[in-house]
Design a protein around this motif. Structure first.
Motif, short mmCIF file in Angstrom:
data_model
loop_
_atom_site.label_atom_id
_atom_site.label_comp_id
_atom_site.label_asym_id
_atom_site.label_seq_id
_atom_site.Cartn_x
_atom_site.Cartn_y
_atom_site.Cartn_z
N UNK A 78 0.83 -1.21 0.00
CA UNK A 78 0.00 0.00 0.00
C UNK A 78 0.87 1.26 0.00
N UNK A 79 0.27 2.36 -0.43
CA UNK A 79 0.88 3.69 -0.42
C UNK A 79 2.01 3.82 -1.45
N UNK A 80 3.07 3.10 -1.27
CA UNK A 80 4.16 3.10 -2.26
C UNK A 80 4.63 1.67 -2.47
N UNK A 81 4.60 1.22 -3.73
CA UNK A 81 5.00 -0.14 -4.05
C UNK A 81 6.51 -0.32 -4.09
N UNK A 82 6.92 -1.56 -4.29
CA UNK A 82 8.33 -1.88 -4.27
C UNK A 82 9.14 -1.26 -5.39
N UNK A 83 8.60 -1.20 -6.60
CA UNK A 83 9.35 -0.64 -7.72
C UNK A 83 9.67 0.83 -7.48
N UNK A 84 8.68 1.59 -7.00
CA UNK A 84 8.92 3.01 -6.71
C UNK A 84 9.94 3.16 -5.58
N UNK A 85 9.87 2.28 -4.60
CA UNK A 85 10.81 2.34 -3.49
C UNK A 85 12.23 2.03 -3.96
N UNK A 86 12.35 1.04 -4.84
CA UNK A 86 13.67 0.70 -5.39
C UNK A 86 14.24 1.90 -6.14
N UNK A 87 13.41 2.54 -6.96
CA UNK A 87 13.85 3.71 -7.71
C UNK A 87 14.34 4.81 -6.77
N UNK A 88 13.57 5.06 -5.72
CA UNK A 88 13.91 6.13 -4.78
C UNK A 88 15.19 5.82 -4.00
N UNK A 89 15.32 4.59 -3.55
CA UNK A 89 16.52 4.21 -2.79
C UNK A 89 17.75 4.25 -3.67
N UNK A 90 17.64 3.69 -4.86
CA UNK A 90 18.79 3.65 -5.76
C UNK A 90 19.20 5.05 -6.23
N UNK A 93 15.06 -1.29 -12.62
CA UNK A 93 15.06 -0.31 -11.53
C UNK A 93 16.30 -0.43 -10.65
N UNK A 94 17.00 -1.55 -10.77
CA UNK A 94 18.23 -1.69 -10.00
C UNK A 94 18.28 -2.86 -9.05
N UNK A 95 17.21 -3.68 -9.02
CA UNK A 95 17.26 -4.87 -8.17
C UNK A 95 18.32 -5.83 -8.69
N UNK A 96 19.01 -6.49 -7.78
CA UNK A 96 20.07 -7.43 -8.18
C UNK A 96 19.59 -8.87 -8.16
N UNK A 97 18.42 -9.10 -7.60
CA UNK A 97 17.90 -10.47 -7.54
C UNK A 97 16.37 -10.42 -7.56
N UNK A 98 15.79 -11.50 -8.04
CA UNK A 98 14.34 -11.61 -8.14
C UNK A 98 13.96 -13.01 -7.69
N UNK A 99 13.30 -13.10 -6.52
CA UNK A 99 12.94 -14.40 -5.95
C UNK A 99 11.44 -14.50 -5.75
N UNK A 100 10.92 -15.71 -5.88
CA UNK A 100 9.51 -15.97 -5.58
C UNK A 100 9.39 -16.35 -4.11
#
Length: 211
Positions: free
Chosen positions: A65-77, A103-110
């Motif tokens: 909610x509020x801010x998703x992970x992709x936007x957070x990754x963009x902001x942090x990076x 966006x800059x993630x180094x890994x993608x896990x389920x």
């Protein structure tokens, strides 16, 4: 930092489900080379927590909610270019994974593979390596040569997924019904489907759109 925590991989977990955060903490706390330093339940909280804690590795959910992970990754990076982030998600779609990596993630896990892959992924990312779940990597490879949907086509398909007819879509996007139909024909071709229901189903599966 005490002697007992020196040299350990500092981990921040970001997920809006407490049970997931607790499960990850239970896995991590058994490892002598890792230390859970904090948790967050939204993208906004993640940014603040990252600034305060400066973790070595951040575990990031996508749908929050509020801010998703992709936007957070963009902001942090954008502020901390060396941030090392692992996406943890239920979505195995190649499009969603490609967006996260871009966006800059180094890994993608389920999340279904946390017990088998989480620890090795954390160590790999901490060492500067990438780690993508095998089934996701395979899907990305299979789809690598395919034409992607445009932003407008994604907007049209998202409205279709919400149950809107062409006339309503045309009104909401300020385009003609004929233009909507043209977009839909293009969407069908790119997704290799022949009707609206299958288009939505395939787009959801691959992470092109979300509900």
């Amino acid at each position: 930092m005490t002697t007992s925590t020196a040299g350990r991989i500092r981990i921040l977990t970001v997920d809006d489900h407490p049970a997931i955060r607790q499960g990850i903490a239970a896995i991590v706390e058994m490892e002598s080379d890792m230390l859970m330093v904090g948790e967050a339940s939204s993208g906004g909280e993640a940014i603040k927590a990252f600034e305060r804690l400066r973790p070595h590795v951040t575990l990031m959910d996508l749908q929050m909610p509020q801010m998703g992970g992709l936007d957070a990754i963009d902001a942090i990076r954008a502020r901390w270019g060396d941030a090392r982030i692992i996406v943890l998600t239920t979505y195995q779609g190649d499009v969603q994974a490609a967006r996260a990596i871009k966006s800059g993630a180094m890994a993608y896990l389920l999340k279904s593979s946390l017990r088998t892959e989480l620890l090795s992924a954390i160590r790999a990312v901490h060492a500067g390596k990438r780690h993508i779940a095998a089934e996701v990597a395979q899907e990305m490879a299979l789809r690598s040569g395919e034409e992607t949907l445009t932003e407008r086509e994604i907007a049209v398909l998202s409205l279709v997924a919400e149950g809107n007819a062409n006339k309503a879509i045309a009104w909401q996007l300020s385009i003609s019904e004929d233009t909507v139909k043209t977009h839909m024909r293009s969407i069908f071709g790119k997704l290799c489907v022949d009707d609206r229901t299958r288009a939505v189903t395939e787009a959801l599966r691959r992470g092109v759109i979300t509900l």
